[in-house]
Design an enzyme around this catalytic site. Structure first.
Site, PDB file in Angstrom:
ATOM      1  CB  SER B 129      -0.951   0.000   1.197  1.00 53.11           C
ATOM      2  OG  SER B 129      -0.219  -0.040   2.393  1.00 53.11           O
ATOM      3  CE  LYS B 166       0.130   6.870  -5.242  1.00 56.75           C
ATOM      4  NZ  LYS B 166      -0.298   5.773  -4.358  1.00 56.75           N
TER       5      LYS B 166
END
Lengths: 207, 207
Positions: B129, B166
């Site tokens: 993830s 991110k």
DNA sequence: TTAAAAGTGTATATTTGTGTATGTTTTATG
DNA sequence: CATAAAACATACACAAATATACACTTTTAA
């Protein structure tokens, strides 16, 4: 509210929510079984029943489950739900727009950017085929698939095998696609009125 | 602090920590039994009880254990002053991020890693993830809680109930979360600009 | 009208934590 | 030394929670 859920129940709830967003329905007992890694449908059926008893799910009049109103956390804005949209690399006439070879990837887009009932796709702008001032090479265009447009909409059209973005104008028996700024290179395109567009540009995403 | 622990208790603690970091949960009585080489589950159950009495472990509201004080090994300020930061295991829908159930341990972190005036927490990276090249399964991410970020910051966001790391980029009316390397699997995520992040990744701690 | 898919009931198996009783080792002390 | 007390381990069993196998309706779609 959700504090007395076991790991498996939480995981099930995640799968259910995901399925709701992406497929529009609560998963079947057997789908849930696979998602949770069970080997018998009974196990996932029991989980559903438990969630019902804990009043996370409720049976609708048609017997199907529905999620009982989600408690919205205070930090709601920080929890995004997304939907996957195909990213098309190049689009040419003759090839169906969603043909496998066109799809470069699946990109997650916030569901808030999406109107339900429409299909969407992303298109990567290449070179100068998009002559709009604010579309640059490499930008992604979020396009809502539809075949009609209002005057003034920015539409995606396939002209001579090029994916082209222009302003849509219907007048009389013709459709005129106007570039935003007219100059030597970018001239309007005049088409017969039975011409069909591919979709409407919803967003321009500069990466 | 740990001076009144027997050899077996210390060994148990090691196993528990290891299991926490690598599997995300305190081992079951029987797992611990195997880890310690016992032949009856009772022995390890007693050890757990003892650790609770010595206040090394504590029962959470859901009945499960959490570690009261988890020092980061290596030389992360072994002699320095430390501050305790919660270690969150999984973050799921609807549950406030600091709900009791989420907290697996309290970890001591050198105060030199901490800017005063901010809240911090640790998150255990799970599977893929986290798609950053330098974040691996089981790593701990030290996250400074804040809701704004500058372009280029590595941020933690909750996307479809997954904790995701991110690069943050705001452009136009949108927020784009970019993976470090783009490929078929890791694509940018496009969100509306009112989306709020959970925090900024300050450190990646590989154990 | 049939075949496949979906939900559910019964019975059984597995896993988990924990209790009781007992065995073994270590330690302290007369 | 002897031995009792304390600490540490083991064997076994039980209840509750979870998971499985399998069969039987009901629903859906061809």
């Amino acid at each position: 509210m959700f504090y007395d859920l076991s790991d498996k129940e939480l995981e099930a709830l995640k799968i259910i929510r995901n399925s709701l967003v992406h497929q529009g329905s609560i998963p079947s007992v057997r789908e849930l079984m696979i998602g949770l890694g069970y080997k018998s449908p009974r196990s996932s059926a029991v989980i559903l029943r438990t969630l019902e008893e804990k009043e996370i799910l409720r049976k609708k009049s048609d017997g199907r489950y529905q999620i009982v109103d989600f408690e919205i956390p205070e930090d709601y804005g920080s929890r995004a739900q997304t939907i996957k949209v195909p990213l098309l690399g190049s689009v040419a006439c003759g090839i169906p727009i969603f043909a496998d070879e066109n799809i470069e990837a699946e990109v997650s887009i916030s569901i808030e950017m999406i109107k339900s009932g429409y299909k969407y796709f992303l298109l990567r702008a290449e070179g100068d085929s998009m002559d709009e001032a604010d579309i640059n090479d490499g930008d992604l265009l979020l396009i809502r698939q539809q075949q009609d447009a209002d005057n003034g909409d920015r539409v995606l059209a396939l002209i001579d095998d090029e994916a082209t973005v222009k302003e849509y104008n219907r007048s009389g028996g013709m459709v005129i696609l106007k570039p935003k700024s007219t100059n030597k290179i970018h001239q309007p395109i005049i088409l017969k009125s039975d011409f069909r567009i591919q979709g409407i540009v919803e967003e321009v995403i500069s990466l």
